[in-house]
Design an enzyme around this catalytic site. Structure first.
Site, PDB file in Angstrom:
ATOM      1  N   SER A 121       0.781  -1.213   0.064  1.00 13.50           N
ATOM      2  CA  SER A 121       0.112  -0.306   0.141  1.00 13.50           C
ATOM      3  C   SER A 121       0.624   1.261   0.153  1.00 13.50           C
ATOM      4  O   SER A 121       1.930   1.164   0.314  1.00 13.50           O
ATOM      5  CB  SER A 121      -0.974  -0.039   1.149  1.00 13.50           C
ATOM      6  OG  SER A 121      -1.781  -1.154   1.265  1.00 13.50           O
TER       7      SER A 121
HETATM    8  N1  SAH Z   1      -0.663  -4.779   4.064  1.00 13.46           N
HETATM    9  C1  SAH Z   1      -0.127  -5.188   2.778  1.00 13.46           C
HETATM   10  C2  SAH Z   1      -0.913  -4.822   1.792  1.00 13.46           C
HETATM   11  C3  SAH Z   1      -1.030  -6.021   0.614  1.00 13.46           C
HETATM   12  S1  SAH Z   1      -2.093  -5.865  -0.500  1.00 13.46           S
HETATM   13  C4  SAH Z   1       1.309  -4.482   2.847  1.00 13.46           C
HETATM   14  O1  SAH Z   1       1.663  -3.657   3.787  1.00 13.46           O
HETATM   15  O2  SAH Z   1       2.116  -4.761   1.854  1.00 13.46           O
HETATM   16  C5  SAH Z   1      -3.372  -6.668   0.096  1.00 13.46           C
HETATM   17  C6  SAH Z   1      -3.126  -8.361   0.802  1.00 13.46           C
HETATM   18  O3  SAH Z   1      -4.499  -8.815   0.918  1.00 13.46           O
HETATM   19  C7  SAH Z   1      -2.683  -9.053  -0.584  1.00 13.46           C
HETATM   20  O4  SAH Z   1      -1.385  -9.437  -0.056  1.00 13.46           O
HETATM   21  C8  SAH Z   1      -3.543 -10.220  -0.542  1.00 13.46           C
HETATM   22  O5  SAH Z   1      -3.140 -11.435  -1.078  1.00 13.46           O
HETATM   23  C9  SAH Z   1      -4.303 -10.185   0.685  1.00 13.46           C
HETATM   24  N2  SAH Z   1      -5.576 -10.876   0.739  1.00 13.46           N
HETATM   25  C10 SAH Z   1      -6.660 -10.629  -0.139  1.00 13.46           C
HETATM   26  N3  SAH Z   1      -7.694 -11.225   0.307  1.00 13.46           N
HETATM   27  C11 SAH Z   1      -7.376 -11.796   1.577  1.00 13.46           C
HETATM   28  C12 SAH Z   1      -8.230 -12.726   2.542  1.00 13.46           C
HETATM   29  N4  SAH Z   1      -9.561 -13.144   2.153  1.00 13.46           N
HETATM   30  N5  SAH Z   1      -7.667 -13.125   3.627  1.00 13.46           N
HETATM   31  C13 SAH Z   1      -6.255 -12.731   3.762  1.00 13.46           C
HETATM   32  N6  SAH Z   1      -5.496 -11.779   2.905  1.00 13.46           N
HETATM   33  C14 SAH Z   1      -6.172 -11.334   1.997  1.00 13.46           C
END
Ligand code: SAH
Length: 216
Positions: A64
């Site tokens: 993000s």
């Molecule tokens: N907080 C992260 C943002 C990553 S993008 C950072 O700082 O890098 C969002 C993430 O949510 C992705 O890695 C995706 O695989 C995960 N995601 C999507 N749906 C999900 C679910 N149902 N349960 C757990 N993770 C999920």
């Protein structure tokens, strides 16, 4: 993995930018300032690590924007020591910022590749979150209630399981919407079935996938 003077300088500039974008909570700014974001990016993007941009982290996911990370952390409005659940560990960057806030952090990721990468990195950096591989749509009932739950992927709707895993007074911070952008909401639990909802503007996230972990 080295945090050089130039990285620290770039980070301080980024903090000024975050302040100008409206982040007021000094504890949040200090926490963001303490985490070397370039450790979470592949070397191809390292030089851009302190721009307010999202980048690819593999498995079709993104880290993000710093402003989004700071804003979601601020919206939790929690003191050090609070128990926080993150949905979407991804690169581990937001997770590190939550740890730097002094929260007890639990985080769930459904992409095995990212789950396996984030754990060792966070450990090497000295953070001690509890990480799980699985579907965050259901939360983590065995460790509930949580003082805060932060969803870092765009949710199609408000997962009821997450609302019910909040402590009374606890807060869910969640971007909702299935299009290109999502609306950020916070839900404060006032009672057993009573919640106060607030809206906090538009942000962009990869979608939350409401299904089992990819190869579970
Ligand atoms: N907080 C992260 C943002 C990553 S993008 C950072 O700082 O890098 C969002 C993430 O949510 C992705 O890695 C995706 O695989 C995960 N995601 C999507 N749906 C999900 C679910 N149902 N349960 C757990 N993770 C999920």
């Amino acid at each position: 993995m080295v945090d050089e003077y130039r990285h620290k300088g770039q980070r301080r500039k980024m903090i000024e930018e975050l302040r100008q974008l409206g982040i007021r909570n000094q504890k949040v700014l200090d926490a963001v300032n303490s985490v070397p974001r370039h450790f979470f990016l592949s070397s191809a993007f390292e030089q851009f690590a302190y721009q307010n941009s999202a980048f690819q982290i593999g498995a079709g996911q993104t880290i993000s924007k710093p402003h989004t990370v700071a804003r979601q952390t601020e919206l939790l409005q929690l003191p050090a020591g609070a128990k926080v659940l993150e949905i979407g560990t991804g690169s581990g960057y937001q997770c590190a910022v939550l740890c730097a806030m002094g929260f007890k952090v639990h985080s769930i990721e459904r992409q095995k590749l990212l789950f396996e990468k984030a754990g060792p990195l966070l450990k090497r950096m000295g953070y001690k979150p509890h990480l799980y591989y699985g579907d965050g749509y259901k939360g983590k009932k065995v460790f509930a209630p949580f003082d805060g739950i932060i969803v870092t992927c765009g949710a199609p709707d408000i997962p009821e399981a997450l609302l019910l895993q909040l402590s009374i007074g606890g807060r869910l911070v969640i971007p909702v919407g299935e299009g290109e952008t999502q609306r950020m909401f916070s839900f404060t639990r006032l009672g057993e079935k009573e919640f106060n909802r607030e809206e906090h503007g538009e942000f962009a996230f990869v979608p939350m996938l409401a299904s089992r972990a990819t190869d579970a």
